[in-house]
Design an enzyme around this catalytic site. Structure first.
Site, PDB file in Angstrom:
ATOM      1  N   ASN A 307       0.833  -1.198   0.000  1.00  0.00           N
ATOM      2  CA  ASN A 307       0.000   0.000   0.000  1.00  0.00           C
ATOM      3  C   ASN A 307       0.873   1.257   0.000  1.00  0.00           C
ATOM      4  O   ASN A 307       1.674   1.424   0.897  1.00  0.00           O
ATOM      5  CB  ASN A 307      -0.891   0.020   1.246  1.00  0.00           C
ATOM      6  CG  ASN A 307      -1.964   1.077   1.145  1.00  0.00           C
ATOM      7  OD1 ASN A 307      -2.348   1.471   0.050  1.00  0.00           O
ATOM      8  ND2 ASN A 307      -2.425   1.567   2.283  1.00  0.00           N
ATOM      9  N   ASP A 334      10.297   1.960   2.130  1.00  0.00           N
ATOM     10  CA  ASP A 334       9.044   1.644   2.830  1.00  0.00           C
ATOM     11  C   ASP A 334       9.155   0.196   3.338  1.00  0.00           C
ATOM     12  O   ASP A 334       8.169  -0.564   3.292  1.00  0.00           O
ATOM     13  CB  ASP A 334       7.831   1.823   1.920  1.00  0.00           C
ATOM     14  CG  ASP A 334       6.512   1.778   2.696  1.00  0.00           C
ATOM     15  OD1 ASP A 334       6.554   1.709   3.940  1.00  0.00           O
ATOM     16  OD2 ASP A 334       5.448   1.802   2.054  1.00  0.00           O
TER      17      ASP A 334
HETATM   18  O1  DOR Z   1       2.418  -1.576   2.370  1.00  0.00           O
HETATM   19  C1  DOR Z   1       2.474  -0.912   3.405  1.00  0.00           C
HETATM   20  N1  DOR Z   1       2.879  -1.478   4.559  1.00  0.00           N
HETATM   21  N2  DOR Z   1       2.093   0.385   3.383  1.00  0.00           N
HETATM   22  C2  DOR Z   1       1.983   1.097   4.517  1.00  0.00           C
HETATM   23  O2  DOR Z   1       1.619   2.252   4.417  1.00  0.00           O
HETATM   24  C3  DOR Z   1       2.253   0.479   5.817  1.00  0.00           C
HETATM   25  C4  DOR Z   1       3.150  -0.678   5.682  1.00  0.00           C
HETATM   26  C5  DOR Z   1       3.223  -1.551   6.925  1.00  0.00           C
HETATM   27  O3  DOR Z   1       3.388  -1.012   8.009  1.00  0.00           O
HETATM   28  O4  DOR Z   1       3.177  -2.778   6.771  1.00  0.00           O
END
Ligand code: DOR
Length: 450
Positions: A307, A334
């Site tokens: 996400n 990320d």
């Molecule tokens: O893919 C994602 N994982 N997007 C996010 O914004 C949060 C993250 C997570 O903390 O796993």
């Protein structure tokens, strides 16, 4: 001192001479003012931290070895300044089976990073000074010489989007930025207050942009493929709506904003127009948005569920172009580790996220190899720009710069899997692929950490 011979930097063969410690710095007359434009968070590792550690003496061709200097041959290795990742998730406290601060920093160290910014969606959430102090203490204890951890303060209590967190005490405890990352803020009023409160404390707002109503219950990008798979998708417009909203807030309030994990052309169009108007907006993206499109989910591959979701090939091309032109300021991972058993469920039941620290540089190097990026693009977006935006020391290999650098061996072949990952979790859509190139030696502050 150490003299590294015959490395390659920006296509040229170079030597690099560094000091290793404070005593050697004195003989070179390196002065350092710890307040010199750097964020106070840089001193999370001790008031005098900036005054210690090795520095760059020279980078150039055929540097003669001074007396009592170690000489190391680095033939064929690519030299990089250490990378700065302003967006990772280390799951500590509370979900240490996915990752903890020790293993997260170990993955960062092996990935080429000297600084990482840790998002607040831990359990409990990093929404008070106790959690911030815990995170910093664990980072200092496990990795006193770096990579350095910078906790990001939650914007709202429990990330619920309703009440502001005590940012003052969290800034005091060592948070340098603020974000509701993981969960979008539906209240524009709250975003406004977070920006205002954060800016008073010199905490940059890192903005997770996603319209919560359009994204509700979605597991991938909305389009023909989501229809074919029978999976609920979220449109790119959902991301762009909040990008637009928060750019307007930033412009109105005259407060900077940093847009997190941009994934699509629609957001880029808005960021471009805002920058042209002079709005103080910066933006980041991850390797997966530069290499993969939604088709990675065609076989319901849960390791490709992230996400914001992987978008279309047109978006991938737009993202690449944006990194090249500098419209995207920062590269990030990320890094979102999840355990194998958590991803071994139907697509609509698994958490979002890709474990990125082990593979990011190798994947970016793939794009260099294909002629899409240059090493310079990576250095600008993964060291220079994040250092500038987040007020950290930056190694540009100028005399006196902090000696944070690593060598990347493009000839190492390895497989992206659990065995070869330093992260606890290998949830990656690149799982099982042969990777070309890996960090082989890393120095932070002139100290060998790998
Ligand atoms: O893919 C994602 N994982 N997007 C996010 O914004 C949060 C993250 C997570 O903390 O796993």
């Amino acid at each position: 001192m150490i003299l590294f011979k015959n490395a390659v930097y920006l296509g040229k063969t170079v030597d690099l001479l560094i000091t290793e410690n404070t005593e050697e710095n004195a003989s070179h007359g390196f002065a350092f003012d710890a307040d010199d434009g750097l964020h106070r968070g840089y001193r999370n590792y001790g008031e005098n931290y900036g005054k210690q550690g090795g520095r760059i003496v020279a980078l150039g061709e055929n540097i003669p070895a001074p007396q009592n200097c170690t000489v190391l041959d680095m033939q064929g290795k690519i030299l990089f300044p250490s990378l700065i990742d302003v967006h990772v998730h280390f799951r500590d406290p509370g979900m240490e089976w996915k990752e903890d601060i020790d293993t997260g920093l170990e993955a960062a160290l092996h990935g080429g990073y000297s600084h990482v910014f840790c998002m607040a969606n831990t359990s409990p959430v990093n929404d008070n000074e106790g959690i911030t102090r815990y995170m910093l203490e664990k980072a200092r204890n496990t990795h006193p010489y770096g990579p350095f951890l910078h906790p990001v303060a939650a914007a709202t209590l429990g990330l619920k989007g309703e009440e502001l967190t005590p940012l003052g005490e969290m800034a005091e405890a060592g948070c340098t930025a603020v974000s509701n990352d993981g969960i979008p803020l539906y209240s524009t009023e709250i975003v406004r207050r977070v920006m205002e409160y954060g800016s008073d404390l010199d905490m940059l707002f890192i903005d997770h942009c996603e319209d919560p109503y359009l994204a509700r219950g979605a597991h991938m990008n909305e389009g023909k493929l989501s229809a074919k798979l029978g999976v609920k998708g979220q449109p790119d417009m959902g991301e762009a709506l909040q990008v637009g909203r928060d750019i307007m807030l930033s412009e109105y309030l005259q407060i900077p904003v940093h847009i997190a994990h941009v994934s699509c052309r629609k957001s880029l169009d808005l960021i471009k127009r805002a920058k042209e108007r002079g709005v103080d907006v910066t933006a980041e993206t991850c390797p997966h948005y530069l290499l993969l499109d939604e088709n990675a989910l065609d076989n319901y591959n849960t390791n490709a569920k992230v996400n914001p979701p992987l978008r279309t090939w047109d978006d991938v091309l737009a993202m690449r172009e944006a990194v090249k032109t500098g419209l995207i300021d920062c590269l990030i991972t990320d890094h979102a580790p999840h355990a194998e058993h958590e991803k071994e469920n139907p697509l609509d039941m698994v958490p979002n996220g890709i474990s990125g620290l082990d593979t990011a540089l190798t994947l970016l190097w793939r794009l260099v190899h294909e002629g899409i990026f240059t090493q310079e693009d990576i250095v600008r977006a993964y060291t220079v720009n994040p250092a500038k935006r987040f007020k950290l020391p930056c190694n540009t290999f100028a005399k006196g710069d902090t000696a944070d650098f690593f060598f990347f061996d493009p000839d190492i072949e390895w497989t992206a899997d659990k065995e070869n990952f330093h992260s606890k979790s290998a949830n990656t859509p690149f799982l099982g692929q042969t990777m070309h190139g890996r960090v082989c030696t890393h120095y932070i502050g002139g100290k060998k950490v790998l």
